[in-house]
Design an enzyme around this catalytic site. Structure first.
Site, PDB file in Angstrom:
ATOM      1  CG  ASP A 100      -1.990  -0.983   1.179  1.00  0.00           C
ATOM      2  OD1 ASP A 100      -2.089  -1.668   0.133  1.00  0.00           O
ATOM      3  OD2 ASP A 100      -2.743  -1.114   2.163  1.00  0.00           O
TER       4      ASP A 100
ATOM      5  CE1 TYR B 110      -2.746   2.137  -6.693  1.00  0.00           C
ATOM      6  CE2 TYR B 110      -3.395   3.507  -4.818  1.00  0.00           C
ATOM      7  CZ  TYR B 110      -3.623   3.037  -6.096  1.00  0.00           C
ATOM      8  OH  TYR B 110      -4.722   3.477  -6.797  1.00  0.00           O
ATOM      9  CG  ASP B 111      -0.817   5.057  -0.039  1.00  0.00           C
ATOM     10  OD1 ASP B 111      -1.734   4.812  -0.845  1.00  0.00           O
ATOM     11  OD2 ASP B 111      -0.861   4.744   1.166  1.00  0.00           O
TER      12      ASP B 111
ATOM     13  CB  SER C 152     -36.679  -7.104 -15.392  1.00  0.00           C
ATOM     14  OG  SER C 152     -37.904  -7.077 -16.018  1.00  0.00           O
TER      15      SER C 152
ATOM     16  CD  GLU D 147     -23.395 -14.464 -16.082  1.00  0.00           C
ATOM     17  OE1 GLU D 147     -23.917 -13.475 -15.533  1.00  0.00           O
ATOM     18  OE2 GLU D 147     -22.959 -14.455 -17.247  1.00  0.00           O
TER      19      GLU D 147
ATOM     20  CE  LYS E   1     -31.833 -12.067 -10.150  1.00  0.00           C
ATOM     21  NZ  LYS E   1     -31.889 -10.913  -9.299  1.00  0.00           N
TER      22      LYS E   1
ATOM     23  CG  ASP F 132     -29.611  -8.768  -3.519  1.00  0.00           C
ATOM     24  OD1 ASP F 132     -30.227  -8.097  -4.368  1.00  0.00           O
ATOM     25  OD2 ASP F 132     -30.098  -9.112  -2.435  1.00  0.00           O
TER      26      ASP F 132
ATOM     27  NE  ARG G 281     -34.206  -3.147 -15.584  1.00  0.00           N
ATOM     28  CZ  ARG G 281     -35.487  -3.073 -15.266  1.00  0.00           C
ATOM     29  NH1 ARG G 281     -35.854  -2.448 -14.175  1.00  0.00           N
ATOM     30  NH2 ARG G 281     -36.408  -3.604 -16.047  1.00  0.00           N
TER      31      ARG G 281
ATOM     32  CD  GLU H   1     -26.837  -6.191  -9.852  1.00  0.00           C
ATOM     33  OE1 GLU H   1     -26.961  -6.114 -11.105  1.00  0.00           O
ATOM     34  OE2 GLU H   1     -27.814  -6.277  -9.085  1.00  0.00           O
TER      35      GLU H   1
ATOM     36  CE1 TYR I 293     -25.879  -7.813 -15.399  1.00  0.00           C
ATOM     37  CE2 TYR I 293     -24.892  -8.059 -13.227  1.00  0.00           C
ATOM     38  CZ  TYR I 293     -25.864  -7.515 -14.056  1.00  0.00           C
ATOM     39  OH  TYR I 293     -26.811  -6.678 -13.540  1.00  0.00           O
TER      40      TYR I 293
ATOM     41  CE  LYS J  62     -26.630 -13.399 -17.667  1.00  0.00           C
ATOM     42  NZ  LYS J  62     -25.577 -12.381 -17.523  1.00  0.00           N
TER      43      LYS J  62
ATOM     44  CE  LYS K 165     -35.623 -13.082  -7.307  1.00  0.00           C
ATOM     45  NZ  LYS K 165     -35.432 -11.901  -6.537  1.00  0.00           N
TER      46      LYS K 165
ATOM     47  CB  CYS L  90     -38.147   5.240  30.433  1.00  0.00           C
ATOM     48  SG  CYS L  90     -36.484   4.574  30.300  1.00  0.00           S
TER      49      CYS L  90
ATOM     50  CB  CYS M 173     -35.359   6.388  34.238  1.00  0.00           C
ATOM     51  SG  CYS M 173     -36.275   7.222  32.948  1.00  0.00           S
TER      52      CYS M 173
ATOM     53  CB  CYS N 106     -36.769   7.614  27.745  1.00  0.00           C
ATOM     54  SG  CYS N 106     -36.304   8.283  29.347  1.00  0.00           S
TER      55      CYS N 106
ATOM     56  CB  CYS O  85     -33.053   8.140  31.251  1.00  0.00           C
ATOM     57  SG  CYS O  85     -33.180   6.385  30.898  1.00  0.00           S
TER      58      CYS O  85
HETATM   59  S1  IVH Z   1     -28.117 -10.394 -16.783  1.00  0.00           S
HETATM   60  C1  IVH Z   1     -31.873  -8.983 -19.280  1.00  0.00           C
HETATM   61  N1  IVH Z   1     -26.604 -11.353 -14.915  1.00  0.00           N
HETATM   62  O1  IVH Z   1     -30.707  -9.129 -11.734  1.00  0.00           O
HETATM   63  C2  IVH Z   1     -31.190  -9.333 -18.055  1.00  0.00           C
HETATM   64  N2  IVH Z   1     -28.320  -9.845 -14.258  1.00  0.00           N
HETATM   65  O2  IVH Z   1     -33.557  -9.603 -11.712  1.00  0.00           O
HETATM   66  C3  IVH Z   1     -29.772  -8.938 -18.120  1.00  0.00           C
HETATM   67  N3  IVH Z   1     -28.348  -9.353 -11.860  1.00  0.00           N
HETATM   68  O3  IVH Z   1     -31.588  -6.175 -13.396  1.00  0.00           O
HETATM   69  C4  IVH Z   1     -29.160  -9.020 -16.802  1.00  0.00           C
HETATM   70  N4  IVH Z   1     -26.628 -10.618 -11.323  1.00  0.00           N
HETATM   71  O4  IVH Z   1     -29.567  -6.123 -11.827  1.00  0.00           O
HETATM   72  C5  IVH Z   1     -27.644 -10.561 -15.184  1.00  0.00           C
HETATM   73  N5  IVH Z   1     -25.126 -12.281 -13.409  1.00  0.00           N
HETATM   74  C6  IVH Z   1     -26.163 -11.478 -13.657  1.00  0.00           C
HETATM   75  C7  IVH Z   1     -26.821 -10.751 -12.655  1.00  0.00           C
HETATM   76  C8  IVH Z   1     -27.909  -9.933 -12.994  1.00  0.00           C
HETATM   77  C9  IVH Z   1     -27.544  -9.780 -10.880  1.00  0.00           C
HETATM   78  C10 IVH Z   1     -29.499  -8.448 -11.650  1.00  0.00           C
HETATM   79  C11 IVH Z   1     -29.619  -7.309 -12.612  1.00  0.00           C
HETATM   80  C12 IVH Z   1     -30.983  -7.410 -13.206  1.00  0.00           C
HETATM   81  C13 IVH Z   1     -31.689  -8.227 -12.172  1.00  0.00           C
HETATM   82  C14 IVH Z   1     -32.886  -8.940 -12.745  1.00  0.00           C
END
Ligand code: IVH
Length: 673
Positions: A33, A36-37, A82, A113, A115, A117, A136, A174, A226, A290, A314, A408, A411, A426, A431
């Site tokens: 580090d 790098y700094d 979506s 892949e 997913k 969050d 989006r 993401e 992705y 996919k 899911k 409370c 107290c 409270c 207290c």
């Molecule tokens: S592909 C047309 N790949 O999931 C869909 N989406 O529920 C193209 N997400 O809006 C997205 N991981 O925000 C894709 N490996 C992944 C993902 C992913 C998370 C999210 C993304 C999307 C949402 C849909």
């Protein structure tokens, strides 16, 4: 000279980009580090000496110093669709059958892949340079969050020098907050009396929607790419190959991505990850399957809402069933009462859960949780346990609804509902429940950092009537401590020494330790730097607080009210009298420009914008961002634009950097970093 500098600057940028890539994308840092700094400081120095050579894609330019007024919108070149969801293997097989049917006799394979969050983002690179980052939104139009996304170190500001970069390349992916960063952020927020985020997804979304990119920069967001959006020429023939190209260009791709020959293999991979997901430092809420070949995706097409070539699988949120043994009410340091369920211990997503917050009394009433109830608990974002359902059919006879406390629990004094109607507080300033929380916070590591002064000792001190406020800590003596149960000679000496040591902590730590609502460590630092002493801060006028750039109106109000309170003032006076002498910020303050209002515009040689504004404030003047008749001076650097024009029209005196430096009497040294 400039040619040499230019070359050296380019070299440094290349080197830093490479280290960023090794660190943030490949997880394989090669230098310390410190090294790098050093590189970073060198680049910054050269750029400051040659401001004309600063370009937007320089690693020094990730964070914009100017907050935005609002977000503009961006129309996506290709819509961001979506995805359809499935919840079990059977539904996945049905998806596979639809794909097989539409592709006729053709062979096909899948990419599986994680997913992630977080929040979907589209990054638009033109000739390899990041131009826009958009959310989006409704799929057609999103928010322009470029300034915030630029602060995410995993997002390259320019793509690596690969042989052929398409002139337009949109990478979608993401933005997420790692679990560790989320937990730390919530810890800090709770300490500062700010509401915690419910899960990393909300935290990531909240961080990307901030108008001030400097705050986003501190939030430790990360990114995985992705998918592609608009491309001026194809990257590859199939998705897996596209992701490989992404990696070559320096875009981070999740290492868990796998190819699957058929749906059975895909399902196996999904099941495997559903077990392994807890070992990751980010949240995944499922998997995405996919179709790999892009020509086959074209055949499959999309419905209005979602493509037919991909599907999500899911995971069910992890849940457990247990029994509520009792319901407690806790008092926080600002008096907020929180109901907490004590549970029969149960295993949930890798930890033993004994307690679950019920958040507030509205929530408690809605669920009607009672002592003795069998409940389902779930980890929100797999992190914070929550009661989500009461099994009313299993409720034992004779239970009663939990009554909202009128007093409370600590107290016994009256409580009142906040104006916004959610929290119950409270109102008793004496207290001891609140006092305990305030003292714990004051002595905590992020504030006065008083070693050996733990919760148990704090309780004893309060019970014995020895400590009623912060100031009482500083007049304790060893004999008093030895009078408490189970305090040995050595530990008493340790406590006294630690309290003594805390007397000279930096000013900001003391300001943070007071536990003023809405004031956490960061805002305490801003206040300490601005005022330089506790005396000045406690005697400030409301207007002065409101004029501080990074102190919002709610914070200003809260600070002002805190120091108007005679009780608080007397405690602080006693603190100071007891010898608490916080270390003053090192930057020099003066009244050289007292009462003046100055606007900075353009690029300066010796100061960043933020540093120039800080120097203005330290000289007693006000740094403003807009020019008006009230402006006394405009400090104009290179490439000054419309503000300079306007200032000239209004007859505002224009000063250059050299003049500014003589006015504040500095050579610019010591302000650079
Ligand atoms: S592909 C047309 N790949 O999931 C869909 N989406 O529920 C193209 N997400 O809006 C997205 N991981 O925000 C894709 N490996 C992944 C993902 C992913 C998370 C999210 C993304 C999307 C949402 C849909």
């Amino acid at each position: 000279m400039t040619d040499d500098a230019k070359k050296r600057i380019e070299q440094l940028r290349e080197e830093i980009r490479e280290h960023d890539h090794l660190y943030y994308v490949l997880n394989r840092p090669r230098v310390s580090d410190r090294r790098y700094d050093e590189l970073f400081a060198k680049l910054r120095e050269l750029e400051q000496a040659n401001p004309r050579l600063i370009t937007a894609d320089s690693p020094t330019q990730r964070v914009s110093e100017r907050p935005l007024e609002g977000f503009s919108t961006v129309r996506h070149a290709l819509p961001m669709l979506s995805m359809d969801n499935t919840y079990n293997a059977e539904e996945l097989r049905a998806f596979d059958q639809r794909v097989a049917k539409q592709l006729g006799s053709e062979d096909y394979d899948y990419v599986v892949e994680l997913k992630i969050d977080g929040l979907a983002i589209s990054l638009r690179y033109e000739r390899g340079i990041l131009i826009t980052a958009a959310t989006r939104g409704n799929g057609q139009v999103g928010d322009d969050v470029t300034a915030n996304v630029r602060t995410v170190k995993a997002v390259p500001l320019r793509l690596l020098d690969a042989d052929e970069i398409p002139a337009v390349l949109e990478a979608r992916g993401e933005v997420y907050m790692p679990t560790s960063a989320f937990l730390e952020l919530n810890r800090l927020r709770t300490e500062a009396g700010e509401p915690a985020f419910a899960n990393p997804r909300n935290a990531a979304a909240g961080s990307l929607k901030l108008l001030d990119a400097r705050i986003t920069a501190a939030r430790n967001l990360s990114f995985f790419a992705y998918a592609t959006g608009e491309l001026s020429e194809p990257l590859a023939e199939n998705h897996y190959e596209c992701l490989r190209r992404f990696k070559e260009l320096g875009l981070p791709v999740n290492p868990g991505i796998t190819r699957a020959g058929d749906i059975d293999e895909a399902i196996e991979i999904c099941d495997d990850w559903s077990k392994k997901r807890l070992s990751l430092d980010y949240q995944i809420d499922g998997m995405v399957i996919k179709v790999n070949r892009l020509d086959q995706r074209d055949i499959l097409g999309a419905t209005g809402r979602a493509p037919r070539w991909c599907i999500s699988y899911k995971f069910a949120a992890e849940q457990a069933e247990t029994v509520v043994e009792s319901i407690d009410v806790q008092v926080g340091k600002s008096g907020i009462l929180t109901p907490v369920a004590n549970l029969r211990p149960v295993q949930l997503a890798g930890t033993t859960v004994k307690r679950a917050s019920l958040h507030n009394f509205d929530m408690l009433a809605k669920l009607d949780v009672r002592s003795g109830d069998t409940v389902i608990i779930e980890k929100a974002g797999e992190i914070i346990p929550q009661v989500i359902e009461v099994k009313k059919s299993l409720r034992p006879k004779g239970t009663v609804s939990f009554r909202i406390p009128q007093t409370c629990p600590n107290c016994g004094s009256v409580v009142a509902k906040d104006e916004d109607g959610v929290y119950i507080r409270c109102l008793n300033l004496d207290c001891t429940g609140q006092l305990r929380e305030r003292l714990k916070y004051f002595a905590g590591r992020g504030q006065m950092d008083i070693e050996h002064l733990g919760p148990a000792l704090i309780d004893q001190l309060i019970e014995a009537g020895l400590v009623r406020n912060f100031a009482d800590l500083y007049v304790l003596d060893k004999a008093q401590l030895l009078g408490l149960e189970r305090t040995a000679d050595k530990s008493a000496a340790n406590v006294i020494r630690a309290i003594e040591k805390s007397k000279s902590r930096p000013l900001w730590r003391l300001v943070a330790g007071l536990g003023i609502r809405h004031i956490g460590g960061q805002s305490a630092q801003i206040l300490a730097e601005h005022f330089g002493s506790l005396e000045k801060l406690m005697n400030t006028e409301r207007q002065e607080l409101e004029a501080i750039d990074q102190i919002g109106p709610t914070m200003a109000e809260s600070v002002y009210e805190y120091f108007r309170d005679p009780e608080n003032r007397s405690v602080i006076e006693r603190l100071l009298a007891a010898g608490v002498k916080p270390e003053q910020p090192t930057t020099q303050r003066s009244d050289k420009l007292a009462g003046k209002t100055i606007v900075v515009t353009g690029t300066l040689e010796h100061f960043s914008r933020q540093q120039a504004e800080q120097a203005i404030r330290l000289a007693g003047a006000k740094a403003s961002s807009s020019v008006s008749k009230k402006t006394d001076y405009i400090l104009a650097g290179d490439n000054s634009g419309s503000k300079l024009e306007k200032a000239k029209k209004l007859g505002v005196e224009v000063i250059d950097e050299k003049r500014f430096m003589t006015m504040i009497d500095t050579d610019g040294h010591g302000l650079r970093h």
